[in-house]
Design a protein around this motif. Structure first.
Motif, PDB file in Angstrom:
ATOM      1  N   ARG A   1      37.786  38.642  30.905  1.00 53.82           N
ATOM      2  CA  ARG A   1      37.293  39.388  31.807  1.00 53.82           C
ATOM      3  C   ARG A   1      35.266  39.242  31.047  1.00 53.82           C
ATOM      4  NH1 ARG A   1      36.473  42.282  26.622  1.00 53.82           N
ATOM      5  NH2 ARG A   1      34.288  43.196  25.959  1.00 53.82           N
ATOM      6  N   ARG A   2      34.391  38.907  32.435  1.00 54.53           N
ATOM      7  CA  ARG A   2      33.268  38.493  32.676  1.00 54.53           C
ATOM      8  C   ARG A   2      32.502  39.635  33.137  1.00 54.53           C
ATOM      9  NH1 ARG A   2      31.230  33.049  35.241  1.00 54.53           N
ATOM     10  NH2 ARG A   2      30.913  34.654  36.891  1.00 54.53           N
ATOM     11  N   GLU A   3      31.226  40.088  32.785  1.00 58.79           N
ATOM     12  CA  GLU A   3      30.295  41.226  32.670  1.00 58.79           C
ATOM     13  C   GLU A   3      29.570  40.991  33.720  1.00 58.79           C
ATOM     14  OE1 GLU A   3      28.164  44.793  30.158  1.00 58.79           O
ATOM     15  OE2 GLU A   3      28.579  42.839  29.035  1.00 58.79           O
ATOM     16  N   ILE A   4      29.070  42.332  34.448  1.00 58.07           N
ATOM     17  CA  ILE A   4      28.003  41.304  35.875  1.00 58.07           C
ATOM     18  C   ILE A   4      27.171  42.938  34.902  1.00 58.07           C
ATOM     19  CG2 ILE A   4      27.436  41.406  38.446  1.00 58.07           C
ATOM     20  CD1 ILE A   4      30.646  41.559  38.732  1.00 58.07           C
ATOM     21  N   LYS A   5      25.739  42.317  34.657  1.00 53.87           N
ATOM     22  CA  LYS A   5      25.299  43.071  34.053  1.00 53.87           C
ATOM     23  C   LYS A   5      23.721  43.622  35.344  1.00 53.87           C
ATOM     24  CE  LYS A   5      23.811  43.279  30.425  1.00 53.87           C
ATOM     25  NZ  LYS A   5      23.961  44.022  28.898  1.00 53.87           N
ATOM     26  N   ASN A   6      23.401  44.793  34.985  1.00 54.02           N
ATOM     27  CA  ASN A   6      22.214  45.300  35.567  1.00 54.02           C
ATOM     28  C   ASN A   6      22.248  45.724  37.491  1.00 54.02           C
ATOM     29  OD1 ASN A   6      20.696  45.381  33.003  1.00 54.02           O
ATOM     30  ND2 ASN A   6      19.718  43.864  33.200  1.00 54.02           N
TER      31      ASN A   6
ATOM     32  N   CYS B   1      24.184  49.564  36.601  1.00 52.50           N
ATOM     33  CA  CYS B   1      25.480  49.561  36.047  1.00 52.50           C
ATOM     34  C   CYS B   1      26.214  48.276  35.653  1.00 52.50           C
ATOM     35  CB  CYS B   1      26.075  49.634  37.102  1.00 52.50           C
ATOM     36  SG  CYS B   1      25.915  51.355  37.930  1.00 52.50           S
ATOM     37  N   ASP B   2      26.861  48.543  34.709  1.00 49.58           N
ATOM     38  CA  ASP B   2      27.391  47.002  34.147  1.00 49.58           C
ATOM     39  C   ASP B   2      28.680  47.260  34.366  1.00 49.58           C
ATOM     40  OD1 ASP B   2      24.922  46.070  33.450  1.00 49.58           O
ATOM     41  OD2 ASP B   2      25.262  46.805  31.155  1.00 49.58           O
ATOM     42  N   ALA B   3      29.613  46.041  35.430  1.00 50.86           N
ATOM     43  CA  ALA B   3      31.137  46.253  35.466  1.00 50.86           C
ATOM     44  C   ALA B   3      31.723  44.947  34.492  1.00 50.86           C
ATOM     45  CB  ALA B   3      30.950  45.953  37.188  1.00 50.86           C
ATOM     46  N   ASN B   4      32.747  45.427  33.959  1.00 50.49           N
ATOM     47  CA  ASN B   4      33.023  44.077  33.087  1.00 50.49           C
ATOM     48  C   ASN B   4      34.659  44.300  34.298  1.00 50.49           C
ATOM     49  OD1 ASN B   4      32.342  43.791  30.402  1.00 50.49           O
ATOM     50  ND2 ASN B   4      32.524  45.712  30.734  1.00 50.49           N
ATOM     51  N   VAL B   5      35.021  42.555  34.786  1.00 45.42           N
ATOM     52  CA  VAL B   5      35.893  42.856  35.921  1.00 45.42           C
ATOM     53  C   VAL B   5      36.674  41.345  35.279  1.00 45.42           C
ATOM     54  CG1 VAL B   5      36.062  41.546  38.282  1.00 45.42           C
ATOM     55  CG2 VAL B   5      33.926  42.848  37.484  1.00 45.42           C
ATOM     56  N   SER B   6      38.722  41.424  35.486  1.00 47.07           N
ATOM     57  CA  SER B   6      38.692  40.753  35.288  1.00 47.07           C
ATOM     58  C   SER B   6      40.387  40.961  36.503  1.00 47.07           C
ATOM     59  CB  SER B   6      39.307  40.692  33.552  1.00 47.07           C
ATOM     60  OG  SER B   6      40.431  41.850  33.950  1.00 47.07           O
ATOM     61  N   VAL B   7      40.974  39.717  36.225  1.00 46.56           N
ATOM     62  CA  VAL B   7      42.068  39.753  37.335  1.00 46.56           C
ATOM     63  C   VAL B   7      43.348  39.054  36.658  1.00 46.56           C
ATOM     64  CG1 VAL B   7      39.931  39.392  39.359  1.00 46.56           C
ATOM     65  CG2 VAL B   7      42.557  37.888  37.955  1.00 46.56           C
TER      66      VAL B   7
END
Length: 483
Positions: free
Chosen positions: A216-221, A200-206
């Motif tokens: 966004r920043r993408e949290i990998k693997n 799972c990769d989560a693209n997170v922004s606020v």
């Protein structure tokens, strides 16, 4: 957006990219094995190594799995899709590009439904496309050097991309769980997160409510649901801290460190144009005829959401119980097999969610391998239903079955003397003795003190060594006390 989902006054925006390794025995463009755990570089053929003159050949099984997924999520299966070269340079990418899909993916649209605290949510999918995996850089125990293992190079992946519609780490986790259940249920992927089969990769922004999307920043693997939630929660608060301190968020790829519970930047994030996508000249367009789609549809199993609805309609299960009984094919099969034996859906669900789940969690086992199989559980529940044993006695029987002490329900009941006393005459005689020996409790009950009744029931169960049917004890006691 409800205020309850805001974090420190900010709205969280999450989009997901999930790489599901498809369950084919060979790679997406070659005949090399996909078996996990082989010695490094023993499962990389000439095509995977990109030796001169080799050509990729599409794996039909990978396409069929993509079609299945598209049908399961209500998406459009493209009658024609295109493979592209995604160009970047890294030691574990021997060709210097990854074969993927870009402008025209095989699966377009669709949605996944999931529950959060019993409330149904839906996230829309942008696409799902076929691609090959890269190799792996190995840094451990190599005296400061890096090794390259190309066994994974060419492994077939289905990359599943959502719209940025998730609004909390909890929603993200429940979506990921629902997607994991679906791909494993269909047999598209074994779902083993530790081996990298489901990443799972989560693209997170606020952003402030009503404002444009943030950077966004993408949290990998992320390879566990627990780490997924921890990583998003940390990243959200980190981004808010940065903004509150007057800094801009820079688009980046980050990794999560489970030891510290923190995310850290790996590299600034590339955009699509950085990869210089162009159609792969070695692969023709992937054409999927309507007849192929319909054949795949006809061979698909009942989906978990449909089965959950059927369990509610036909077996009267509450929505939560139905959802729990369809968390995996193995759980659903176990439940249905046990119900077929005893005809008692709700008690079966209670045992599966309760005692069996507790034991499996403690043992680290799977329900398909549970020492108490569905036939044994069904037989045990049948003996509770027909009044042969009490619920307390049933737990003793269950203990004996689970430990391997015995393999037959009736034999355990007989050997341990657990059969309930159902002789009304004998029970009435015991109750008369209990009432005579507990005159004070009788007097208190008749004076309106309800607790006294419980005390009398307790004395009756003690006198029968727990073998009396509690419901029968209650009924007979009330009759005698009313006389």
């Amino acid at each position: 957006m409800t205020a309850s989902l805001l974090v420190r006054g900010y709205e969280v925006v999450i989009g997901f990219e999930t790489h599901a390794q498809l369950s084919t025995q060979s790679k997406i463009f070659s005949g090399a094995s996909t078996r996990f755990g082989a010695e490094p570089n023993t499962q990389a053929c000439a095509v995977d190594l990109a030796l001169p003159g080799v050509l990729p050949v599409m794996n039909r099984g990978a396409v069929e799995r993509a079609i299945q997924f598209g049908l399961a999520v209500g998406a459009t299966v493209a009658p024609m899709s295109i493979f592209a070269r995604k160009n970047y340079f890294y030691p574990d990418l021997p060709k210097g590009y990854q074969i993927s899909q870009y402008e025209i993916p095989v699966v377009q649209g669709g949605h996944v439904d999931f529950l959060v605290d019993g409330v149904k949510h839906r996230v829309n999918l942008t696409r799902a496309h076929l691609e090959e995996d890269a190799g792996k850089s190995v840094h451990e125990n190599l005296h400061g050097m890096t090794g390259i293992d190309l066994n994974r190079a060419g492994t077939p992946l289905l990359e599943i991309v959502t719209e940025p519609e998730l609004r909390s780490s909890k929603q993200a986790v429940e979506y990921a769980r629902a997607l994991h259940t679906l791909v494993v249920w269909l047999g598209l992927c074994d779902g083993n997160m530790q081996e990298g089969s489901f990443r799972c990769d989560a693209n997170v922004s606020v952003r402030r409510p009503g404002q444009p999307f943030g950077t966004r920043r993408e949290i990998k693997n992320l390879n566990s649901f627990r780490f997924l939630q921890q990583a998003i929660d940390f990243e959200v608060n980190w981004q808010i801290d940065q903004i509150e301190d007057g800094f801009d968020i820079v688009q980046a790829t980050v990794l999560f460190d489970p030891d510290t519970g923190e995310t850290r930047m790996m590299r600034t994030k590339e955009d699509a144009h950085d990869y210089r996508y162009f159609p792969d000249p070695d692969l023709p367009p992937l054409v999927i005829a309507p007849e192929w789609v319909e054949r795949v549809r006809a061979e698909m199993p009942e989906l978990p959401a449909a089965l959950a609805e059927r369990l509610q309609a036909e077996h009267g299960l509450p929505a939560y119980d139905a959802a729990m009984m369809t968390t995996s094919r193995a759980t659903a099969d176990y439940f249905l097999a046990a119900v077929a034996v005893c005809g008692a859906p709700k008690p079966v669900a209670n045992w599966v969610m309760g005692e069996i789940s507790k034991r499996l969690n403690a043992d680290g086992g799977d329900i398909a391998d549970a020492p108490v199989g569905p036939a044994l559980l069904g037989a045990l529940i049948r003996r509770i239903q027909d009044g042969t044993i009490s619920n307390n006695a049933a737990r003793q029987v269950f203990d004996a079955l689970w430990s391997g002490e015995a393999t037959d329900v009736d034999a355990v009941i007989e050997a341990k003397g657990l059969k309930q006393m159902n002789d009304t005459g004998a029970l009435e005689a015991i109750l008369d003795e209990v009432l005579a020996a507990n005159a004070k409790s009788v007097e208190d009950y008749r004076a309106g003190k309800e607790k006294a009744f419980g005390a009398l029931v307790g004395q009756a169960m003690k006198a029968t060594k727990g073998k009396a049917n509690p419901a029968q004890v209650n009924e007979l006691l009330k009759k005698k006390l009313a006389g």
